[in-house]
Design a protein around this motif. Structure first.
Motif, PDB file in Angstrom:
ATOM      1  N   PHE A  25       0.849  -1.191   0.000  1.00 39.10           N
ATOM      2  CA  PHE A  25       0.000   0.000   0.000  1.00 39.10           C
ATOM      3  C   PHE A  25       0.881   1.236   0.000  1.00 39.10           C
ATOM      4  CE2 PHE A  25      -2.165   3.418   2.312  1.00 39.10           C
ATOM      5  CZ  PHE A  25      -3.271   3.581   1.496  1.00 39.10           C
ATOM      6  N   THR A  26       0.637   2.144  -0.922  1.00 39.87           N
ATOM      7  CA  THR A  26       1.382   3.403  -1.000  1.00 39.87           C
ATOM      8  C   THR A  26       0.415   4.552  -0.731  1.00 39.87           C
ATOM      9  OG1 THR A  26       2.874   2.460  -2.645  1.00 39.87           O
ATOM     10  CG2 THR A  26       2.834   4.855  -2.450  1.00 39.87           C
ATOM     11  N   PRO A  27       0.576   5.254   0.390  1.00 40.59           N
ATOM     12  CA  PRO A  27      -0.323   6.371   0.701  1.00 40.59           C
ATOM     13  C   PRO A  27      -0.178   7.504  -0.324  1.00 40.59           C
ATOM     14  CG  PRO A  27       1.015   5.770   2.599  1.00 40.59           C
ATOM     15  CD  PRO A  27       1.562   5.035   1.433  1.00 40.59           C
ATOM     16  N   THR A  28      -1.294   8.173  -0.586  1.00 38.45           N
ATOM     17  CA  THR A  28      -1.312   9.349  -1.458  1.00 38.45           C
ATOM     18  C   THR A  28      -2.180  10.403  -0.787  1.00 38.45           C
ATOM     19  OG1 THR A  28      -3.284   8.650  -2.667  1.00 38.45           O
ATOM     20  CG2 THR A  28      -1.146   7.886  -3.523  1.00 38.45           C
ATOM     21  N   HIS A  29      -2.270  11.581  -1.418  1.00 35.49           N
ATOM     22  CA  HIS A  29      -3.154  12.620  -0.870  1.00 35.49           C
ATOM     23  C   HIS A  29      -4.605  12.162  -0.910  1.00 35.49           C
ATOM     24  CE1 HIS A  29      -0.251  15.791  -0.260  1.00 35.49           C
ATOM     25  NE2 HIS A  29       0.313  15.448  -1.403  1.00 35.49           N
ATOM     26  N   GLU A  30      -4.970  11.407  -1.925  1.00 32.88           N
ATOM     27  CA  GLU A  30      -6.347  10.933  -2.061  1.00 32.88           C
ATOM     28  C   GLU A  30      -6.624   9.698  -1.203  1.00 32.88           C
ATOM     29  OE1 GLU A  30      -4.302  11.369  -4.818  1.00 32.88           O
ATOM     30  OE2 GLU A  30      -5.048  13.401  -5.138  1.00 32.88           O
ATOM     31  N   LYS A  31      -5.563   8.935  -0.905  1.00 32.55           N
ATOM     32  CA  LYS A  31      -5.684   7.724  -0.094  1.00 32.55           C
ATOM     33  C   LYS A  31      -4.645   7.762   1.025  1.00 32.55           C
ATOM     34  CE  LYS A  31      -7.360   4.799  -3.813  1.00 32.55           C
ATOM     35  NZ  LYS A  31      -7.142   3.582  -4.594  1.00 32.55           N
ATOM     36  N   PRO A  32      -4.862   8.624   2.042  1.00 35.76           N
ATOM     37  CA  PRO A  32      -3.882   8.730   3.128  1.00 35.76           C
ATOM     38  C   PRO A  32      -3.949   7.531   4.072  1.00 35.76           C
ATOM     39  CG  PRO A  32      -5.756  10.121   3.579  1.00 35.76           C
ATOM     40  CD  PRO A  32      -5.966   9.550   2.198  1.00 35.76           C
ATOM     41  N   LEU A  33      -2.842   7.291   4.743  1.00 38.54           N
ATOM     42  CA  LEU A  33      -2.766   6.248   5.754  1.00 38.54           C
ATOM     43  C   LEU A  33      -2.709   6.927   7.118  1.00 38.54           C
ATOM     44  CD1 LEU A  33      -2.378   3.257   6.540  1.00 38.54           C
ATOM     45  CD2 LEU A  33       0.092   3.661   6.361  1.00 38.54           C
ATOM     46  N   VAL A  34      -3.639   6.580   7.997  1.00 34.79           N
ATOM     47  CA  VAL A  34      -3.672   7.121   9.353  1.00 34.79           C
ATOM     48  C   VAL A  34      -3.247   6.005  10.299  1.00 34.79           C
ATOM     49  CG1 VAL A  34      -5.132   8.038  11.188  1.00 34.79           C
ATOM     50  CG2 VAL A  34      -5.504   8.756   8.820  1.00 34.79           C
ATOM     51  N   CYS A  35      -2.146   6.239  11.022  1.00 33.09           N
ATOM     52  CA  CYS A  35      -1.641   5.254  11.972  1.00 33.09           C
ATOM     53  C   CYS A  35      -2.089   5.634  13.372  1.00 33.09           C
ATOM     54  CB  CYS A  35      -0.121   5.198  11.915  1.00 33.09           C
ATOM     55  SG  CYS A  35       0.523   4.643  10.353  1.00 33.09           S
ATOM     56  N   HIS A  36      -2.782   4.736  14.018  1.00 32.14           N
ATOM     57  CA  HIS A  36      -3.243   4.965  15.389  1.00 32.14           C
ATOM     58  C   HIS A  36      -2.161   4.440  16.336  1.00 32.14           C
ATOM     59  CE1 HIS A  36      -7.298   6.170  14.212  1.00 32.14           C
ATOM     60  NE2 HIS A  36      -7.251   5.201  13.314  1.00 32.14           N
ATOM     61  N   LEU A  37      -1.265   5.329  16.753  1.00 33.51           N
ATOM     62  CA  LEU A  37      -0.151   4.935  17.610  1.00 33.51           C
ATOM     63  C   LEU A  37      -0.596   4.442  18.971  1.00 33.51           C
ATOM     64  CD1 LEU A  37       2.314   7.874  16.880  1.00 33.51           C
ATOM     65  CD2 LEU A  37       2.400   5.556  15.965  1.00 33.51           C
ATOM     66  N   HIS A  38      -1.649   5.058  19.503  1.00 36.11           N
ATOM     67  CA  HIS A  38      -2.103   4.729  20.854  1.00 36.11           C
ATOM     68  C   HIS A  38      -3.452   4.038  20.870  1.00 36.11           C
ATOM     69  CE1 HIS A  38       0.754   8.155  21.624  1.00 36.11           C
ATOM     70  NE2 HIS A  38       1.303   7.120  22.196  1.00 36.11           N
ATOM     71  N   GLY A  39      -3.836   3.476  19.735  1.00 37.36           N
ATOM     72  CA  GLY A  39      -5.083   2.741  19.652  1.00 37.36           C
ATOM     73  C   GLY A  39      -6.207   3.567  19.062  1.00 37.36           C
ATOM     74  N   CYS A  40      -7.362   2.934  18.992  1.00 37.02           N
ATOM     75  CA  CYS A  40      -8.554   3.542  18.419  1.00 37.02           C
ATOM     76  C   CYS A  40      -9.719   3.300  19.375  1.00 37.02           C
ATOM     77  CB  CYS A  40      -8.833   2.922  17.054  1.00 37.02           C
ATOM     78  SG  CYS A  40     -10.338   3.529  16.275  1.00 37.02           S
ATOM     79  N   TYR A  41     -10.477   4.337  19.663  1.00 34.72           N
ATOM     80  CA  TYR A  41     -11.569   4.201  20.641  1.00 34.72           C
ATOM     81  C   TYR A  41     -12.595   3.154  20.223  1.00 34.72           C
ATOM     82  CZ  TYR A  41     -14.861   6.803  17.724  1.00 34.72           C
ATOM     83  OH  TYR A  41     -15.696   7.194  16.712  1.00 34.72           O
ATOM     84  N   GLU A  42     -12.697   2.880  18.928  1.00 34.86           N
ATOM     85  CA  GLU A  42     -13.661   1.875  18.455  1.00 34.86           C
ATOM     86  C   GLU A  42     -13.208   0.443  18.766  1.00 34.86           C
ATOM     87  OE1 GLU A  42     -13.709   3.127  14.387  1.00 34.86           O
ATOM     88  OE2 GLU A  42     -15.502   4.361  14.691  1.00 34.86           O
ATOM     89  N   ILE A  43     -11.926   0.284  19.098  1.00 38.74           N
ATOM     90  CA  ILE A  43     -11.371  -1.022  19.464  1.00 38.74           C
ATOM     91  C   ILE A  43     -10.674  -0.853  20.811  1.00 38.74           C
ATOM     92  CG2 ILE A  43      -9.841  -2.910  18.760  1.00 38.74           C
ATOM     93  CD1 ILE A  43     -10.117  -1.846  15.873  1.00 38.74           C
TER      94      ILE A  43
END
Length: 99
Positions: A25-43
């Motif tokens: 996967f290569t992130p772009t402006h149209e398809k950014p990658l968001v890394c949750h370093l400290h987790g995600c409230y949904e999980i």
């Protein structure tokens, strides 16, 4: 329309069971990658909860991701979400000529 891809750092056994982000996967402006370093409230099992740490511990903890992502041209933003939003707005307005 932006198509967001999210990534959780797999730091515990529960998260190790989840499929990692594809290495092709290569992130772009149209398809950014968001890394949750400290987790995600949904999980909830992904959340990293800590006590207050010293500045020395904080700096040491921040160096690893900074070095890890440097070759990928990814910058980790270490301030809180309000500061991020304010800086993003300032940069956006500068980029668009003050509008």
């Amino acid at each position: 329309m932006i198509e967001l891809k999210e990534h959780l750092f797999r730091w515990n056994e529960y998260l190790m069971q989840h499929k990692p982000t594809s290495s092709d996967f290569t992130p772009t402006h149209e398809k950014p990658l968001v890394c949750h370093l400290h987790g995600c409230y949904e999980i909830p099992a992904s959340l990293v909860l800590t006590e207050d740490v010293s500045e020395a511990q904080k700096e040491k903890a921040q160096k690893y991701p900074d070095r890890y992502f440097a070759d990928l041209y990814i910058q980790v933003y270490w301030q809180d979400c309000r500061e991020f939003a304010a800086e993003l707005r300032t940069r956006w307005e500068a980029f668009n000529g003050g509008t």
